[in-house]
Design a protein around this motif. Sequence first.
Motif, PDB file in Angstrom:
ATOM      1  N   VAL A  86      -3.654 -92.079  -1.747  1.00  0.00           N
ATOM      2  CA  VAL A  86      -3.438 -92.530  -3.127  1.00  0.00           C
ATOM      3  C   VAL A  86      -4.535 -92.010  -4.046  1.00  0.00           C
ATOM      4  CG1 VAL A  86      -3.356 -94.564  -4.637  1.00  0.00           C
ATOM      5  CG2 VAL A  86      -2.145 -94.590  -2.452  1.00  0.00           C
ATOM      6  N   SER A  87      -5.781 -92.048  -3.579  1.00  0.00           N
ATOM      7  CA  SER A  87      -6.911 -91.580  -4.387  1.00  0.00           C
ATOM      8  C   SER A  87      -6.811 -90.083  -4.672  1.00  0.00           C
ATOM      9  CB  SER A  87      -8.237 -91.879  -3.676  1.00  0.00           C
ATOM     10  OG  SER A  87      -8.422 -93.269  -3.506  1.00  0.00           O
ATOM     11  N   ILE A  88      -6.383 -89.305  -3.678  1.00  0.00           N
ATOM     12  CA  ILE A  88      -6.210 -87.856  -3.874  1.00  0.00           C
ATOM     13  C   ILE A  88      -5.139 -87.585  -4.929  1.00  0.00           C
ATOM     14  CG2 ILE A  88      -5.347 -85.741  -2.778  1.00  0.00           C
ATOM     15  CD1 ILE A  88      -6.755 -86.683  -0.200  1.00  0.00           C
ATOM     16  N   ILE A  89      -4.017 -88.317  -4.850  1.00  0.00           N
ATOM     17  CA  ILE A  89      -2.938 -88.146  -5.840  1.00  0.00           C
ATOM     18  C   ILE A  89      -3.444 -88.487  -7.237  1.00  0.00           C
ATOM     19  CG2 ILE A  89      -0.690 -89.008  -6.600  1.00  0.00           C
ATOM     20  CD1 ILE A  89      -0.029 -89.437  -3.600  1.00  0.00           C
ATOM     21  N   ALA A 145     -12.593 -90.976 -12.352  1.00  0.00           N
ATOM     22  CA  ALA A 145     -13.653 -91.873 -11.878  1.00  0.00           C
ATOM     23  C   ALA A 145     -13.070 -92.979 -11.000  1.00  0.00           C
ATOM     24  CB  ALA A 145     -14.393 -92.473 -13.073  1.00  0.00           C
ATOM     25  N   VAL A 146     -11.900 -93.505 -11.388  1.00  0.00           N
ATOM     26  CA  VAL A 146     -11.218 -94.521 -10.578  1.00  0.00           C
ATOM     27  C   VAL A 146     -10.839 -93.942  -9.214  1.00  0.00           C
ATOM     28  CG1 VAL A 146      -9.155 -95.961 -10.393  1.00  0.00           C
ATOM     29  CG2 VAL A 146     -10.346 -95.768 -12.587  1.00  0.00           C
ATOM     30  N   GLY A 147     -10.298 -92.721  -9.213  1.00  0.00           N
ATOM     31  CA  GLY A 147      -9.928 -92.064  -7.960  1.00  0.00           C
ATOM     32  C   GLY A 147     -11.126 -91.836  -7.053  1.00  0.00           C
ATOM     33  N   LEU A 148     -12.249 -91.452  -7.650  1.00  0.00           N
ATOM     34  CA  LEU A 148     -13.481 -91.216  -6.866  1.00  0.00           C
ATOM     35  C   LEU A 148     -13.984 -92.501  -6.225  1.00  0.00           C
ATOM     36  CD1 LEU A 148     -15.408 -88.712  -9.173  1.00  0.00           C
ATOM     37  CD2 LEU A 148     -14.549 -88.266  -6.872  1.00  0.00           C
ATOM     38  N   ILE A 149     -13.893 -93.605  -6.977  1.00  0.00           N
ATOM     39  CA  ILE A 149     -14.307 -94.900  -6.421  1.00  0.00           C
ATOM     40  C   ILE A 149     -13.401 -95.254  -5.235  1.00  0.00           C
ATOM     41  CG2 ILE A 149     -14.424 -97.391  -6.872  1.00  0.00           C
ATOM     42  CD1 ILE A 149     -15.187 -96.629  -9.789  1.00  0.00           C
ATOM     43  N   GLY A 150     -12.091 -95.009  -5.419  1.00  0.00           N
ATOM     44  CA  GLY A 150     -11.137 -95.338  -4.351  1.00  0.00           C
ATOM     45  C   GLY A 150     -11.382 -94.562  -3.078  1.00  0.00           C
ATOM     46  N   ILE A 151     -11.648 -93.259  -3.198  1.00  0.00           N
ATOM     47  CA  ILE A 151     -11.806 -92.432  -1.994  1.00  0.00           C
ATOM     48  C   ILE A 151     -13.145 -92.668  -1.307  1.00  0.00           C
ATOM     49  CG2 ILE A 151     -12.865 -90.321  -2.918  1.00  0.00           C
ATOM     50  CD1 ILE A 151     -10.552 -88.865  -1.283  1.00  0.00           C
ATOM     51  N   SER A 152     -14.113 -93.222  -2.036  1.00  0.00           N
ATOM     52  CA  SER A 152     -15.431 -93.452  -1.446  1.00  0.00           C
ATOM     53  C   SER A 152     -15.528 -94.815  -0.752  1.00  0.00           C
ATOM     54  CB  SER A 152     -16.512 -93.372  -2.528  1.00  0.00           C
ATOM     55  OG  SER A 152     -16.335 -94.378  -3.500  1.00  0.00           O
ATOM     56  N   LEU A 153     -14.516 -95.675  -0.939  1.00  0.00           N
ATOM     57  CA  LEU A 153     -14.552 -96.996  -0.309  1.00  0.00           C
ATOM     58  C   LEU A 153     -14.368 -96.882   1.201  1.00  0.00           C
ATOM     59  CD1 LEU A 153     -12.410 -99.101  -2.828  1.00  0.00           C
ATOM     60  CD2 LEU A 153     -14.894 -99.139  -2.550  1.00  0.00           C
ATOM     61  N   MET A 160     -14.586 -85.656  -3.466  1.00  0.00           N
ATOM     62  CA  MET A 160     -15.712 -86.063  -4.314  1.00  0.00           C
ATOM     63  C   MET A 160     -16.407 -84.848  -4.916  1.00  0.00           C
ATOM     64  SD  MET A 160     -17.555 -89.314  -2.453  1.00  0.00           S
ATOM     65  CE  MET A 160     -18.597 -89.564  -3.892  1.00  0.00           C
ATOM     66  N   ASP A 161     -16.595 -83.816  -4.123  1.00  0.00           N
ATOM     67  CA  ASP A 161     -17.297 -82.620  -4.602  1.00  0.00           C
ATOM     68  C   ASP A 161     -16.527 -81.952  -5.742  1.00  0.00           C
ATOM     69  OD1 ASP A 161     -19.193 -80.472  -4.632  1.00  0.00           O
ATOM     70  OD2 ASP A 161     -17.808 -79.286  -3.445  1.00  0.00           O
ATOM     71  N   ASN A 162     -15.241 -81.691  -5.525  1.00  0.00           N
ATOM     72  CA  ASN A 162     -14.448 -80.991  -6.538  1.00  0.00           C
ATOM     73  C   ASN A 162     -14.258 -81.821  -7.800  1.00  0.00           C
ATOM     74  OD1 ASN A 162     -13.350 -78.285  -5.425  1.00  0.00           O
ATOM     75  ND2 ASN A 162     -13.089 -79.683  -3.719  1.00  0.00           N
ATOM     76  N   ALA A 163     -13.944 -83.106  -7.629  1.00  0.00           N
ATOM     77  CA  ALA A 163     -13.746 -83.966  -8.793  1.00  0.00           C
ATOM     78  C   ALA A 163     -15.066 -84.188  -9.542  1.00  0.00           C
ATOM     79  CB  ALA A 163     -13.160 -85.306  -8.354  1.00  0.00           C
ATOM     80  N   GLY A 164     -16.134 -84.370  -8.796  1.00  0.00           N
ATOM     81  CA  GLY A 164     -17.443 -84.573  -9.425  1.00  0.00           C
ATOM     82  C   GLY A 164     -17.894 -83.362 -10.217  1.00  0.00           C
ATOM     83  N   VAL A 165     -17.679 -82.176  -9.657  1.00  0.00           N
ATOM     84  CA  VAL A 165     -18.048 -80.936 -10.353  1.00  0.00           C
ATOM     85  C   VAL A 165     -17.225 -80.779 -11.628  1.00  0.00           C
ATOM     86  CG1 VAL A 165     -18.016 -78.411 -10.225  1.00  0.00           C
ATOM     87  CG2 VAL A 165     -18.853 -79.746  -8.290  1.00  0.00           C
TER      88      VAL A 165
END
Length: 294
Positions: free
Chosen positions: A124-127, A284-292, A251-256
């Motif tokens: 879900v976070s990737i989508i 930012a919401v997606g990044l939080i989700g994938i890091s949980l 995280m790397d691609n979205a953060g960059v």
Amino acid sequence: MSYLLILLLILLHTMQSFLCKKYTSEYPGEASMASPVFTVVSGLIIAVISMAFSSFKLSVQPLTVVFAMVNALALYIYNYSIVKAAQNGVYSIQMVFSLGGSIIIPAVIACGVFGDELNWLKVVSIIIILIAIYMTSIKKEDSGQKVTKIFLIACLLLFLSNGTYGALFDAQQRITGASEKEEMIIITYLCSTAFSLITMLIKNPKKIKSAVKQTKKSLVYLLSCSIITGLAVNTLTIILPLVDLTMFYTMDNAGVLLLSVLCSYIFFKEKLSPVNITGCIVMAVGLIGISLPI
């Protein structure tokens, strides 16, 4: 510790993107020659930096050489297709294919070949992040542009090559060992340099001398970007065995992308639309989700 390394890599990749953009804008030759010249110079510098990381002690298995040569081809195709995509279509769609490939292909290979787990929250976070990439990258001037066959082929090549590049670095460490990670980088970038040189020789050998000429500004950006790229790719190979692959690449691609949008706003005075700003929030919401840790 691993999250600090990821943050460092995001900063290095953002600096790489910023310096590359400055280099291409200052490059004094034909625009089409900026990419192959950069590939040749940066490939040599990255190889030297990687040798330093290994204390100039190299030992390599044949399979690592095979991985590296295929990866060099992927890198070469990526450099070619990103130019073609930029010349023929919409930037936002190009970014979704490019970053989507670097997230999805390593995840699929990690799960399908090496048995890594991909839970519902990560999917879900990737989508969410892929949607946010489109929203963050979309530009007003893109409206009305036609999606051509050449553009779609270039985007497909971007997706495959960017994903293959990341997946092969991971596969090499899993199969032939992390001790050969510097050798993997060295061979990858030296082969990529050779591919670019051959292309330049075939395409227009008479223009090679003029193509490599630089102004003082372009040379500074070329060298600094090459050094940052060398540090980034070596940091990447250090991180790979320490973290969940899907979480890391997302995280790397979205953060960059988030930091690059911020840099473009601050340094290049690029305007952000409400859709761009919303995309940053969604990402930012997606990044939080994938890091949980679920």
